[in-house]
Design a protein around this motif. Structure first.
Motif, PDB file in Angstrom:
ATOM      1  N   ALA A  45      35.323  15.847 -36.023  1.00 23.86           N
ATOM      2  CA  ALA A  45      36.032  15.473 -35.095  1.00 23.86           C
ATOM      3  C   ALA A  45      36.188  13.989 -35.321  1.00 23.86           C
ATOM      4  O   ALA A  45      37.707  13.457 -35.311  1.00 23.86           O
ATOM      5  N   ARG A  46      35.511  13.210 -35.846  1.00 20.43           N
ATOM      6  CA  ARG A  46      35.520  11.959 -36.246  1.00 20.43           C
ATOM      7  C   ARG A  46      36.397  11.819 -37.582  1.00 20.43           C
ATOM      8  O   ARG A  46      37.581  10.854 -37.577  1.00 20.43           O
ATOM      9  N   TRP A  47      36.253  12.627 -38.387  1.00 21.83           N
ATOM     10  CA  TRP A  47      37.213  12.452 -39.622  1.00 21.83           C
ATOM     11  C   TRP A  47      38.564  12.702 -39.197  1.00 21.83           C
ATOM     12  O   TRP A  47      39.524  12.000 -39.776  1.00 21.83           O
ATOM     13  N   ARG A  48      39.077  13.751 -38.599  1.00 22.08           N
ATOM     14  CA  ARG A  48      40.309  14.266 -38.015  1.00 22.08           C
ATOM     15  C   ARG A  48      40.855  13.503 -36.908  1.00 22.08           C
ATOM     16  O   ARG A  48      41.881  13.636 -36.501  1.00 22.08           O
ATOM     17  N   ARG A  49      39.925  12.478 -36.273  1.00 24.06           N
ATOM     18  CA  ARG A  49      40.317  11.715 -35.135  1.00 24.06           C
ATOM     19  C   ARG A  49      40.644  12.796 -33.986  1.00 24.06           C
ATOM     20  O   ARG A  49      41.924  12.454 -33.394  1.00 24.06           O
ATOM     21  N   GLN A  50      40.157  13.948 -33.928  1.00 22.47           N
ATOM     22  CA  GLN A  50      40.161  14.854 -32.870  1.00 22.47           C
ATOM     23  C   GLN A  50      39.108  14.840 -31.765  1.00 22.47           C
ATOM     24  O   GLN A  50      38.774  16.012 -31.146  1.00 22.47           O
ATOM     25  N   THR A  51      38.410  13.893 -31.576  1.00 18.21           N
ATOM     26  CA  THR A  51      37.441  13.798 -30.603  1.00 18.21           C
ATOM     27  C   THR A  51      38.162  13.916 -29.180  1.00 18.21           C
ATOM     28  O   THR A  51      39.385  13.647 -28.984  1.00 18.21           O
ATOM     29  N   SER A  52      37.589  14.590 -28.266  1.00 14.05           N
ATOM     30  CA  SER A  52      38.161  14.801 -26.807  1.00 14.05           C
ATOM     31  C   SER A  52      37.061  15.030 -26.007  1.00 14.05           C
ATOM     32  O   SER A  52      36.024  15.260 -26.112  1.00 14.05           O
ATOM     33  N   VAL A  53      37.435  14.741 -24.530  1.00 10.47           N
ATOM     34  CA  VAL A  53      36.590  15.095 -23.472  1.00 10.47           C
ATOM     35  C   VAL A  53      36.053  16.541 -23.601  1.00 10.47           C
ATOM     36  O   VAL A  53      35.137  16.755 -23.053  1.00 10.47           O
ATOM     37  N   THR A  54      37.140  17.475 -23.769  1.00 10.85           N
ATOM     38  CA  THR A  54      36.673  18.848 -24.005  1.00 10.85           C
ATOM     39  C   THR A  54      35.649  19.137 -24.858  1.00 10.85           C
ATOM     40  O   THR A  54      34.545  19.742 -24.557  1.00 10.85           O
ATOM     41  N   GLY A  55      35.554  18.526 -25.933  1.00 10.80           N
ATOM     42  CA  GLY A  55      34.649  18.620 -27.117  1.00 10.80           C
ATOM     43  C   GLY A  55      33.170  17.961 -26.538  1.00 10.80           C
ATOM     44  O   GLY A  55      32.275  18.708 -26.798  1.00 10.80           O
ATOM     45  N   VAL A  56      33.218  16.741 -26.094  1.00 16.76           N
ATOM     46  CA  VAL A  56      32.041  16.152 -25.452  1.00 16.76           C
ATOM     47  C   VAL A  56      31.517  17.374 -24.459  1.00 16.76           C
ATOM     48  O   VAL A  56      30.247  17.531 -24.118  1.00 16.76           O
ATOM     49  N   TYR A  57      32.179  17.738 -23.670  1.00 17.82           N
ATOM     50  CA  TYR A  57      31.726  18.767 -22.497  1.00 17.82           C
ATOM     51  C   TYR A  57      31.263  20.070 -23.076  1.00 17.82           C
ATOM     52  O   TYR A  57      29.960  20.256 -22.687  1.00 17.82           O
ATOM     53  N   LEU A  58      31.746  20.718 -24.120  1.00 18.11           N
ATOM     54  CA  LEU A  58      31.271  21.589 -24.836  1.00 18.11           C
ATOM     55  C   LEU A  58      29.944  21.408 -25.525  1.00 18.11           C
ATOM     56  O   LEU A  58      29.091  22.101 -25.318  1.00 18.11           O
ATOM     57  N   ASP A  59      29.672  20.052 -26.102  1.00 15.57           N
ATOM     58  CA  ASP A  59      28.549  19.861 -26.812  1.00 15.57           C
ATOM     59  C   ASP A  59      27.514  19.838 -25.501  1.00 15.57           C
ATOM     60  O   ASP A  59      26.411  20.206 -26.004  1.00 15.57           O
ATOM     61  N   ARG A  60      27.716  19.213 -24.525  1.00 15.64           N
ATOM     62  CA  ARG A  60      26.665  19.181 -23.360  1.00 15.64           C
ATOM     63  C   ARG A  60      26.192  20.513 -23.024  1.00 15.64           C
ATOM     64  O   ARG A  60      25.053  20.747 -22.895  1.00 15.64           O
ATOM     65  N   VAL A  61      27.469  21.187 -22.755  1.00 14.09           N
ATOM     66  CA  VAL A  61      26.903  22.409 -22.219  1.00 14.09           C
ATOM     67  C   VAL A  61      26.102  23.266 -23.277  1.00 14.09           C
ATOM     68  O   VAL A  61      25.320  24.213 -22.884  1.00 14.09           O
ATOM     69  N   GLY A  62      26.656  23.085 -24.555  1.00 15.09           N
ATOM     70  CA  GLY A  62      25.908  23.867 -25.429  1.00 15.09           C
ATOM     71  C   GLY A  62      24.542  23.618 -25.624  1.00 15.09           C
ATOM     72  O   GLY A  62      23.508  24.464 -25.792  1.00 15.09           O
ATOM     73  N   HIS A  63      24.127  22.260 -25.561  1.00 21.98           N
ATOM     74  CA  HIS A  63      22.589  21.831 -25.292  1.00 21.98           C
ATOM     75  C   HIS A  63      22.069  22.483 -24.136  1.00 21.98           C
ATOM     76  O   HIS A  63      20.642  22.748 -24.302  1.00 21.98           O
ATOM     77  N   TYR A  64      22.402  22.463 -23.258  1.00 18.96           N
ATOM     78  CA  TYR A  64      21.879  22.784 -21.929  1.00 18.96           C
ATOM     79  C   TYR A  64      21.473  24.367 -22.179  1.00 18.96           C
ATOM     80  O   TYR A  64      20.469  24.841 -21.944  1.00 18.96           O
ATOM     81  N   LEU A  65      22.497  25.217 -22.641  1.00 17.70           N
ATOM     82  CA  LEU A  65      22.369  26.374 -22.749  1.00 17.70           C
ATOM     83  C   LEU A  65      21.364  26.965 -23.864  1.00 17.70           C
ATOM     84  O   LEU A  65      20.706  27.907 -23.839  1.00 17.70           O
ATOM     85  N   SER A  66      21.503  26.299 -24.947  1.00 18.54           N
ATOM     86  CA  SER A  66      20.658  26.644 -25.946  1.00 18.54           C
ATOM     87  C   SER A  66      19.175  26.374 -25.935  1.00 18.54           C
ATOM     88  O   SER A  66      18.380  27.245 -26.225  1.00 18.54           O
ATOM     89  N   GLU A  67      18.900  25.308 -25.332  1.00 21.64           N
ATOM     90  CA  GLU A  67      17.560  24.785 -25.130  1.00 21.64           C
ATOM     91  C   GLU A  67      17.036  25.720 -24.137  1.00 21.64           C
ATOM     92  O   GLU A  67      15.903  26.002 -24.097  1.00 21.64           O
ATOM     93  N   ALA A  68      17.581  25.921 -23.207  1.00 20.91           N
ATOM     94  CA  ALA A  68      17.198  26.759 -22.081  1.00 20.91           C
ATOM     95  C   ALA A  68      16.901  28.226 -22.461  1.00 20.91           C
ATOM     96  O   ALA A  68      15.938  28.766 -22.103  1.00 20.91           O
ATOM     97  N   ALA A  69      17.769  28.911 -23.334  1.00 22.99           N
ATOM     98  CA  ALA A  69      17.686  30.124 -23.807  1.00 22.99           C
ATOM     99  C   ALA A  69      16.505  30.054 -24.698  1.00 22.99           C
ATOM    100  O   ALA A  69      15.508  31.221 -24.699  1.00 22.99           O
ATOM    101  N   LEU A  70      16.248  29.060 -25.286  1.00 22.56           N
ATOM    102  CA  LEU A  70      15.050  28.985 -26.315  1.00 22.56           C
ATOM    103  C   LEU A  70      13.663  29.147 -25.556  1.00 22.56           C
ATOM    104  O   LEU A  70      12.854  30.036 -25.876  1.00 22.56           O
TER     105      LEU A  70
END
Length: 258
Positions: free
Chosen positions: A98-123
């Protein structure tokens, strides 16, 4: 499109201060994963794969790690630990692309946070199911409940942190600075420093929890039962509950909400 060199990628994808962030960069990223991720990123930036697609893969890897723990014996913890490393790798690569292509986005940040919630809870839920021997004679019992408690605690800890930014944004305040995390009370500041030095709160994180569960699985294989996995789940649940309370108190006693 020519493949960028590692040095070119590092200058853009690892801006000054990225690896030194007190609360932003995981120790495994600083120690080894950022070096590995750059090599993967070099080969991805010239493809059509998007940062958000990589984040979705990260989420799948994290949830799969939790599901892997339902596999009986040592195979479950081993596979879970490997998948958590894949999860961490993708967590690095998606941001670098995302940083190399300058494609950072609010959606990307949101998905990243949701991913951490889901993954660590699932573990952690998977850890409880593993300790319950869900596909053996144990069924779903108290150990699964402790795993769910650990998962809930991990989610609440992350929520407490994220809600600081939400509260400040809704109040028209700038994002919180690291210095504001120090409690205003001298006694509370000393207690926080001691707790931080022990780093017990890290145990409920994906990487640390997977390594603890792997070690427990190895001892279980040697011992011939699930004793050590059950001890690990009890420890994770205890740490999660304690850290949920302490982290909330730390935020309320600091200047993060001022």
């Amino acid at each position: 499109m020519s493949t960028p060199t590692a040095a070119e990628l590092r200058a853009v994808c690892h801006p000054e201060g990225l690896l030194d962030r007190r609360s932003g960069e995981h120790w495994a990223g600083r120690l080894y994963m950022r070096q590995i991720s750059l090599q993967i990123t070099r080969r991805v930036v010239g493809t059509r794969v998007t940062p958000n697609q990589l984040t979705y893969l990260m989420i799948v890897a994290g949830i799969a790690a939790g599901a892997a723990l339902t596999i009986p014996g040592l195979a479950g913890p081993v596979l879970a630990a490997v998948l958590i490393q894949v999860y961490l790798l993708l967590d690095c690569v998606d941001g670098e692309v995302a940083r190399w292509r300058r494609q950072t986005s609010v959606t990307g940040v949101y998905l990243d946070r949701v991913g951490h919630y889901l993954s660590e809870a699932a573990l952690l839920v998977g850890a409880g199911l593993h300790a319950s021997d869900v596909f053996g004679d144990g069924g779903v019992g108290g150990w699964a409940f402790l795993g769910a408690i650990a998962a809930l605690g991990a989610i609440l800890i992350k929520s407490e942190t994220d809600l600081v930014d939400v509260s400040r944004a809704r109040s028209g305040l700038a994002p919180v600075q690291d210095a504001a995390s120090v409690p205003r009370s001298t006694g509370a500041a000393k207690a926080r420093k001691i707790a931080a030095s022990l780093k017990f709160h890290r145990l409920v994180g994906g990487v640390e929890a997977s390594l603890l569960l792997l070690a427990a699985g190895i001892f279980d294989a040697m011992h011939g039962d699930l004793l050590f996995s059950r001890i690990a789940v009890a420890v994770l649940a205890g740490v999660a509950v304690l850290q949920t309370v302490l982290h909330l108190a730390s935020i309320l006693l600091s200047s993060r909400l001022k």
